[in-house]
Each structure stands twice: as structure tokens, then as C-alpha cells.
Design a protein around this motif. Structure first.
Motif, PDB file in Angstrom:
ATOM      1  N   ILE A   1      77.885  87.443  33.671  1.00 27.88           N
ATOM      2  CA  ILE A   1      77.098  87.066  34.844  1.00 27.88           C
ATOM      3  C   ILE A   1      77.994  87.052  36.070  1.00 27.88           C
ATOM      4  CG2 ILE A   1      75.803  85.199  35.941  1.00 27.88           C
ATOM      5  CD1 ILE A   1      74.867  84.404  33.152  1.00 27.88           C
ATOM      6  N   GLU A   2      79.186  86.507  35.906  1.00 27.67           N
ATOM      7  CA  GLU A   2      80.125  86.431  37.027  1.00 27.67           C
ATOM      8  C   GLU A   2      80.541  87.820  37.491  1.00 27.67           C
ATOM      9  OE1 GLU A   2      80.616  83.503  38.356  1.00 27.67           O
ATOM     10  OE2 GLU A   2      79.495  82.579  36.715  1.00 27.67           O
ATOM     11  N   GLU A   3      80.617  88.764  36.541  1.00 33.87           N
ATOM     12  CA  GLU A   3      81.076  90.112  36.868  1.00 33.87           C
ATOM     13  C   GLU A   3      79.921  91.054  37.160  1.00 33.87           C
ATOM     14  OE1 GLU A   3      83.125  91.072  33.313  1.00 33.87           O
ATOM     15  OE2 GLU A   3      84.353  89.276  33.417  1.00 33.87           O
ATOM     16  N   ASN A   4      78.669  90.541  37.051  1.00 36.21           N
ATOM     17  CA  ASN A   4      77.461  91.346  37.264  1.00 36.21           C
ATOM     18  C   ASN A   4      77.415  92.577  36.368  1.00 36.21           C
ATOM     19  OD1 ASN A   4      76.212  89.670  39.101  1.00 36.21           O
ATOM     20  ND2 ASN A   4      77.266  90.604  40.830  1.00 36.21           N
ATOM     21  N   GLU A   5      77.920  92.455  35.146  1.00 31.20           N
ATOM     22  CA  GLU A   5      77.850  93.549  34.186  1.00 31.20           C
ATOM     23  C   GLU A   5      76.563  93.395  33.392  1.00 31.20           C
ATOM     24  OE1 GLU A   5      81.190  93.760  31.613  1.00 31.20           O
ATOM     25  OE2 GLU A   5      82.591  93.415  33.227  1.00 31.20           O
ATOM     26  N   VAL A   6      75.727  94.402  33.426  1.00 32.62           N
ATOM     27  CA  VAL A   6      74.471  94.353  32.694  1.00 32.62           C
ATOM     28  C   VAL A   6      74.216  95.720  32.097  1.00 32.62           C
ATOM     29  CG1 VAL A   6      71.991  93.976  32.893  1.00 32.62           C
ATOM     30  CG2 VAL A   6      73.540  92.604  34.252  1.00 32.62           C
TER      31      VAL A   6
ATOM     32  N   VAL B   1      72.275  75.546  37.136  1.00 35.48           N
ATOM     33  CA  VAL B   1      71.211  76.220  37.876  1.00 35.48           C
ATOM     34  C   VAL B   1      71.727  77.513  38.516  1.00 35.48           C
ATOM     35  CG1 VAL B   1      69.568  75.977  39.774  1.00 35.48           C
ATOM     36  CG2 VAL B   1      70.015  74.041  38.277  1.00 35.48           C
ATOM     37  N   ASN B   2      72.991  77.530  38.925  1.00 34.10           N
ATOM     38  CA  ASN B   2      73.549  78.747  39.522  1.00 34.10           C
ATOM     39  C   ASN B   2      73.534  79.916  38.540  1.00 34.10           C
ATOM     40  OD1 ASN B   2      74.095  77.576  42.027  1.00 34.10           O
ATOM     41  ND2 ASN B   2      76.075  76.803  41.331  1.00 34.10           N
ATOM     42  N   LYS B   3      73.839  79.634  37.260  1.00 35.54           N
ATOM     43  CA  LYS B   3      73.806  80.688  36.247  1.00 35.54           C
ATOM     44  C   LYS B   3      72.382  81.213  36.072  1.00 35.54           C
ATOM     45  CE  LYS B   3      77.753  79.156  33.503  1.00 35.54           C
ATOM     46  NZ  LYS B   3      78.179  78.606  32.209  1.00 35.54           N
ATOM     47  N   ILE B   4      71.430  80.302  36.052  1.00 34.09           N
ATOM     48  CA  ILE B   4      70.036  80.712  35.901  1.00 34.09           C
ATOM     49  C   ILE B   4      69.596  81.557  37.091  1.00 34.09           C
ATOM     50  CG2 ILE B   4      67.649  79.882  35.780  1.00 34.09           C
ATOM     51  CD1 ILE B   4      68.769  77.477  34.171  1.00 34.09           C
ATOM     52  N   GLU B   5      69.983  81.143  38.296  1.00 26.32           N
ATOM     53  CA  GLU B   5      69.638  81.919  39.494  1.00 26.32           C
ATOM     54  C   GLU B   5      70.267  83.310  39.451  1.00 26.32           C
ATOM     55  OE1 GLU B   5      70.833  79.291  42.665  1.00 26.32           O
ATOM     56  OE2 GLU B   5      68.841  78.351  42.724  1.00 26.32           O
ATOM     57  N   LYS B   6      71.508  83.400  38.980  1.00 24.22           N
ATOM     58  CA  LYS B   6      72.166  84.710  38.864  1.00 24.22           C
ATOM     59  C   LYS B   6      71.441  85.580  37.843  1.00 24.22           C
ATOM     60  CE  LYS B   6      76.757  83.369  40.398  1.00 24.22           C
ATOM     61  NZ  LYS B   6      78.173  83.280  40.077  1.00 24.22           N
ATOM     62  N   LEU B   7      71.032  84.977  36.724  1.00 23.40           N
ATOM     63  CA  LEU B   7      70.282  85.733  35.725  1.00 23.40           C
ATOM     64  C   LEU B   7      68.961  86.235  36.305  1.00 23.40           C
ATOM     65  CD1 LEU B   7      70.812  83.625  32.482  1.00 23.40           C
ATOM     66  CD2 LEU B   7      71.563  85.968  32.876  1.00 23.40           C
TER      67      LEU B   7
END
Length: 175
Positions: A71-76, A4-10
Motif C-alpha cells: 500500500i505504501e509503495e502503491n504496488e497493485v 483509517v489511512n490504510k483503508i483510505e489508501k486501499l
């Protein structure tokens, strides 16, 4: 298991960067999130390139394809097409409402291999009528028409895999 944490970050990245669609993949795990995607054929993903941490997609909506590691690095990266790329020729499709796949799965035109397809090209359909089945995780999900009209295009071959947002049919509204 879904993190769920990954989904929230996305979801946070979608809001922060104004993306309508985000697709993330890592070691066999694939997550697709979408918002503000119409059923009129606006979202039609086409993969244009790939790098280890970020893949870029071109579509008519604001899309991001990223790896879970990013996701961890907030690279988009935005999906804006490069100005140096020549525009691709697009095949003229009939006008109407595009019905898309609501999830990843396998597209089936009929309820079974020995049964007739739910609809054919030119079929008159009613709102709520079953058009096809998309099998997802061993569940057979009937996809229903959202409008009254006529099938003017069937865009996917039987028993082929489909992604979230893949256009399945084009329906000309009833007159």
C-alpha cells in the motif's frame, strides 16, 4: 487497531485501478474491501499464487490481493488470469441466487450444537428468514434470505471458516 489511512489508501487504489475487491494482509491484520459485488455469485475468490509483496487472485470480478507493505509503495496487480494456464474444470452448480457471507467469520447452520439447522436442502424460505449464523469476533450474526425461494445448494460445511464473499447458499427463486 484499524488504521483509517490504510483503508483510505486501499479505497483510492480500488478507484484508481478499477478493482471491485481488494484484500490486504500484514502481520495478522487483514482488510477486505468490496464494491459492485452482486449477490449472484459473481465474486468467488480462488488464490492462484503468492509473492512477498503481492498475491494474485483469480475470480470473475476485478480483484486485487496485496500486502499492507505494498500500500505504501502503491504496488497493485490485476487478477487477470494468465493465458498459459489451462482453464480449471468447474463443478456445475444449480441455478439461482447465491447468498454470500457479508464478512469473515465461522459459518454455523444452527443456533446451537444441539439445535436443528435453520434450513435444509429443499427448504422453502421467505425473504428475511434466518438461514445461518456467521460468528465474527465473538458476535453471532444471523444471515437472512434476500428472496423467497427454495434452498437448492448448501455450499459450506457447518463450523467452517468463511471469508467475505464466500458463497453460502444457492436459492432458486419462488415460482
Amino acid at each position: 487497531m484499524i488504521d483509517v489511512n490504510k483503508i483510505e489508501k486501499l479505497m483510492s487504489l480500488m478507484a484508481k485501478h478499477g478493482f471491485d475487491v481488494v484484500q490486504a494482509e500484514s502481520s495478522g491484520e487483514k482488510i477486505s474491501l468490496a464494491r459492485n459485488v452482486s449477490h449472484t455469485g459473481v465474486f468467488q475468490p480462488q488464490v492462484a499464487g503468492y509473492s512477498p509483496n503481492i498475491s494474485h487472485a483469480r475470480s470473475s470480478s476485478n480483484t486485487a490481493n496485496i500486502s499492507m507493505e505494498s500500500i505504501e509503495e502503491n504496488e497493485v496487480s490485476s487478477s487477470a488470469p494468465s493465458k498459459s494456464e489451462p482453464p480449471k474444470e468447474t463443478k456445475k452448480q444449480p441455478e439461482g441466487t447465491t447468498i454470500t457471507s457479508p464478512f469473515v467469520g465461522t459459518f454455523y447452520r444452527s443456533a446451537g450444537p444441539d439445535q436443528a439447522p435453520f434450513v435444509e436442502l429443499g427448504s422453502r424460505i421467505k425473504k428475511g428468514q434466518s438461514l445461518c449464523i456467521v460468528e465474527a469476533m465473538k458476535l453471532m450474526n444471523e444471515i437472512e434470505s434476500e428472496i423467497d425461494g427454495e434452498i437448492v445448494a448448501i455450499l459450506v460445511d457447518n463450523a467452517k471458516p468463511v471469508e467475505f464473499g464466500t458463497p453460502l447458499f444457492i436459492v432458486a427463486p419462488a415460482k
